[in-house]
Write an enzyme that holds these catalytic residues in place. Structure first.
Site, mmCIF file in Angstrom:
data_model
loop_
_atom_site.group_PDB
_atom_site.id
_atom_site.type_symbol
_atom_site.label_atom_id
_atom_site.label_comp_id
_atom_site.label_asym_id
_atom_site.label_seq_id
_atom_site.Cartn_x
_atom_site.Cartn_y
_atom_site.Cartn_z
ATOM 1 N N LYS A 9 48.366 22.696 34.485
ATOM 2 C CA LYS A 9 47.432 22.692 33.354
ATOM 3 C C LYS A 9 47.845 21.599 32.384
ATOM 4 C CE LYS A 9 46.195 27.415 34.239
ATOM 5 N NZ LYS A 9 46.445 28.841 34.021
ATOM 6 N N THR A 19 52.803 42.671 51.525
ATOM 7 C CA THR A 19 52.742 41.247 51.169
ATOM 8 C C THR A 19 54.154 40.681 51.208
ATOM 9 O OG1 THR A 19 53.076 41.771 48.849
ATOM 10 C CG2 THR A 19 50.805 41.647 49.611
ATOM 11 N N TRP A 75 42.655 21.332 34.589
ATOM 12 C CA TRP A 75 43.466 21.749 35.724
ATOM 13 C C TRP A 75 43.640 20.596 36.718
ATOM 14 C CZ3 TRP A 75 41.795 27.373 37.510
ATOM 15 C CH2 TRP A 75 41.996 28.271 36.447
ATOM 16 N N GLU A 113 45.836 41.163 51.643
ATOM 17 C CA GLU A 113 44.999 42.126 50.923
ATOM 18 C C GLU A 113 43.570 42.169 51.460
ATOM 19 O OE1 GLU A 113 47.125 40.046 49.642
ATOM 20 O OE2 GLU A 113 48.238 40.923 47.961
#
Lengths: 528, 528
Positions: free
Chosen positions: A425, A172, A430, A317
């Site tokens: 937040k 990654t 959100w 992934e």
């Protein structure tokens, strides 16, 4: 009681062997680092792949050994893909855009035995050599590589082994902490290649001429070196020549029908096309992923150039393909605006991947296109852990948490509204930073924009826009804020706009909000 | 060293679960035996599949138990496919067109525990019951089936097990000796489904509306009940209504875009279309397999109706897909006649299948489009032996001998020139009976023709044509033989023509040359 079918493991060597036999005369064309065009067939490629496999043996590469590449998309990189995995060793593609220290960390962590590198990276390799303790051979992809092959014959029978054997290692990019390795198996790579080639995924066949702009040094170029070989597509590799002019020339000279890459590259190409009033003669489809595709780019391809856009989403992934934005039969009659709105979403799950969104307590959220939560995935080409167990067990209840925040609509199309760590937040609710960025970018004077949450005494966090203006264009803070009116809920309205000359980016070209948040860590809205 | 990917077996239950989640509102439409139209969604189907799985438990069906069907293409048959395999039992689809004795043999050989049957076959079932010793439950696919489901809830978690577990059992039609069973596994069925859906195979996606004419009672309807579910295609099941009028109505009312079946059915449909001057509004592609597709049929679909034909080849022992006739990129500019000639071949290997032709000594023959030899195949969805080991080890050097005789051209397209047992061996050379039949059928007065080898004192065997004239048409022996001139090598010229009123056919509608050869076993050319 078992079925009585032939026991044949799914091995990567089966791809190149099939292409040799059934697509013998189909071409692989490469623009080399030096700028010349190299051209051969799958049959010729396979002969050289077998020579390279023999050379790897001579170099002492055994089962499971890691062999690294620092290379552009080209025929020699293609050969290394097949020779290494076919031999039972592990191909470790290194992203040359990472910082030198990261590359050294990765190569040491992977314990690479051999490094193949394009001459572009010769200076980088010289600098890195003293730090790369496990590497026994550095081989430049020029005459040095050719001499290696010249010593060998193409006599080789591919070994058979367990399809769960490791085949490819990809780290990654690691915006936080050290990069972590995803270790794909032959099985996962092969099932992923089948899924990648499906009509609703990348739609690959022997009728296509495919130019992967997406690099082979990162998540296997979205499977194209595998899935094109599987289906006998003609492949065209651009090498390092990713500017608009070079790409357009290669599209035209090779009759490219399909290409795939990140938005940044397409922006360069589209600008070049418009400036020079050019057309595509053969290009029909582009796949856009890696980061969200701006709606304006979808319209430019489709309306101005007659090229159909497919929006895709995935991650290292997950090998990397997760979703693509193809339509369903009953969406065929949608109006243009509805079609474009659907295409701007990241798409629906490729068969093999299941996905869901969960709230902070891990409870699954409804697929209503409104609720947004953490996106989790699972499937045979999703990792269960990182190489050498780094970072512990990443799974939650058997699902891999992607770190993306999404909505899912009733038809299963996801829309990434944010990264989990970037979502703002505010007062327990959100706010999507990406939605706010897309609006800013839609303003004619804005070249690039990032929205981050900054601390607020009452609401915990509130969004601010950090924006770069287009050269020669102007817009004020208040004008940009007015541009948001009517496009968002009132409580999503950014609290401030800050104009900057440049935004920070990661090694892979993505906006680095981590850096940006550090830059703005002392910014206080209440001080304004 | 294994890859670090999620351990997720390839199980058939994964298909219906995926369709439920990601294609919840996509329809499965069935024309019932009674003639009404039944309509529900993948989500509703999955709920009923889970009820049925619970019912199977209650009936005492355990892992590996065989559950038989005698049924048309319809939603209940679809439910049985998924409930049986999903539970770890084996779905045994019986071809109701077989002779009653063959059905009894098969059901006893398979040791079927439960038989589900469409009411069409009620009389047949009554007749067979006394012979079917292993069967504990006979369940009609009407209210009796509904009552079974009504007793159950849809609460069920699909069990996980080894993907090599047996899933489906299908017997060959068995022109010689007793039928033998091919026992597919979950793994083979799933990999085959991925391959079936590829753009160069059946090209399945959520954008398609698919009507499988090819029966679910024979080789899983060429994977369509699996691969359509995999890709979220809308499915349309015709039940027993396979006449031209019924098919055309269903194509039009449901917006069918793709269909698949054997030449006989298409002949009926095309005749109906022409007689009634009808068009297809939505149909774009038909797949034709099961037996060679006459070139005239390809032209009729493409030129008269604008429907693209895909010629496919396979067999029970290979799940069944082996080859399809899609073009390669560089064949895009072929002239019409060349395209049609290529389409008349059986096609090139689907990825996963490898194939070769060998001579009588097992030596591989060249891919030059001229040499013809016995076709052998291998791959993860090809059998390694028959159920209960019947017939011994069928493989030769790890390859399955198909019993077909083929040429392979340099691009990998096979052309079936004969069955191994039908090829005419004249003076040590082979003559293709199928080539000679195709020429006879091309004569305007000939409805159907078979060419068989008959004994000859000098040449061992020589070909004769056994032909049926079209009603109201006439042609003489000598006229038909003259029709061959210039179309074949001189030594291929048939030695005789015999006109008959009818040719013998097998239970699955194929020409029975075995019967024909028996009828002509005393025929002597030297007596003429």
């Amino acid at each position: 009681m078992h079925g009585l079918m032939m026991d044949q493991p799914l091995l990567i060597s089966g791809l190149i062997r099939h292409a040799d036999r059934h697509h013998a005369q189909t071409e692989i064309v490469s623009k080399t680092v030096e700028g010349s065009v190299h051209r051969y067939t799958y049959r010729q490629a396979h002969a050289r792949v077998r020579r390279l496999a023999n050379a790897l043996k001579r170099l002492g590469v055994g089962m499971h050994d890691r062999v690294a590449t620092l290379a552009w998309n080209g025929f020699r990189h293609f050969e290394i893909y097949y020779a290494v995995a076919g031999s039972g060793a592990v191909i470790h593609t290194i992203n040359p855009r990472l910082f030198a220290d990261q590359i050294a960390y990765i190569a040491n962590h992977a314990e690479d035995k051999v490094v193949f590198y394009d001459t572009t990276f010769a200076a980088l390799i010289e600098k890195l050599k003293p730090q790369l303790n496990s590497v026994r051979h550095f081989i430049a992809l020029n005459d040095e590589y050719e001499r290696l092959l010249d010593k060998e014959t193409d006599q080789l029978e591919w070994p058979s082994f367990d399809e769960n054997t490791a085949a490819c290692l990809c780290y990654t990019s690691g915006t936080t902490g050290n990069p972590k390795g995803a270790l794909y198996s032959h099985r996962s790579t092969m099932i992923h290649a089948y899924a990648a080639a499906l009509p609703d995924t990348l739609n690959l066949s022997a009728r296509e001429v495919v130019l992967p702009v997406v690099p082979m040094f990162h998540v296997n170029a979205w499977s194209l070196p595998y899935s094109c070989t599987m289906t006998g597509a003609k492949m065209v590799f651009p090498g390092p020549h990713l500017d608009g002019k070079s790409l357009h020339q290669l599209f035209e000279s090779e009759g490219v029908t399909m290409s795939a890459g990140v938005p940044t590259v397409w922006l360069g190409l589209l600008n070049y096309m418009k400036e020079n009033r050019l057309r595509f003669s053969t290009l029909k489809n582009v796949v856009i992923g890696g980061s969200a595709c701006p709606p304006a780019m979808i319209r430019a391809f489709q309306d101005d150039f007659g090229v159909q856009v497919l929006h895709a989403w995935g991650m290292t992934e997950m090998s990397p393909l997760g979703t693509t934005g193809t339509f369903k039969a009953r969406q065929a009659n949608l109006q243009k605006a509805e079609r474009e709105a659907l295409q701007a979403k990241q798409g629906r799950a490729v068969f093999g991947v299941d996905l869901r969104i969960v709230d902070e307590n891990g409870r699954e959220l409804p697929w209503d296109g409104k609720a947004f939560g953490d996106l989790q995935v699972r499937g045979p080409w999703v990792i269960k852990s990182y190489f050498k167990g780094e970072g512990g067990d990443p799974l939650k209840d058997g699902w891999f948490p992607t770190g993306d925040v999404c909505t899912i609509d009733p038809e299963g199309y996801i829309q990434v509204t944010d990264r989990s760590k970037d979502v703002i937040k505010s007062g327990g609710e959100w706010i999507s930073s990406i939605d706010l960025e897309n609006i800013a970018i839609a303003h004619p004077a804005i070249a690039e924009a990032a929205v981050i949450g900054v601390r607020h005494p009452k609401w915990d966090e509130r969004p601010i826009v950090v924006a770069v203006k287009k050269p020669g264009q102007d817009v004020t803070r208040d004008e940009l804020l007015r541009f948001y009116e009517g496009k968002i809920a009132k409580w999503w309205m950014p609290d401030d706009v800050v104009f900057v000359n440049e935004l920070p980016h990661t090694a892979t070209g993505k906006l680095s909000k981590l850096t940006l948040r550090q830059q703005f860590k002392d910014y206080r809205l209440d001080q304004k």
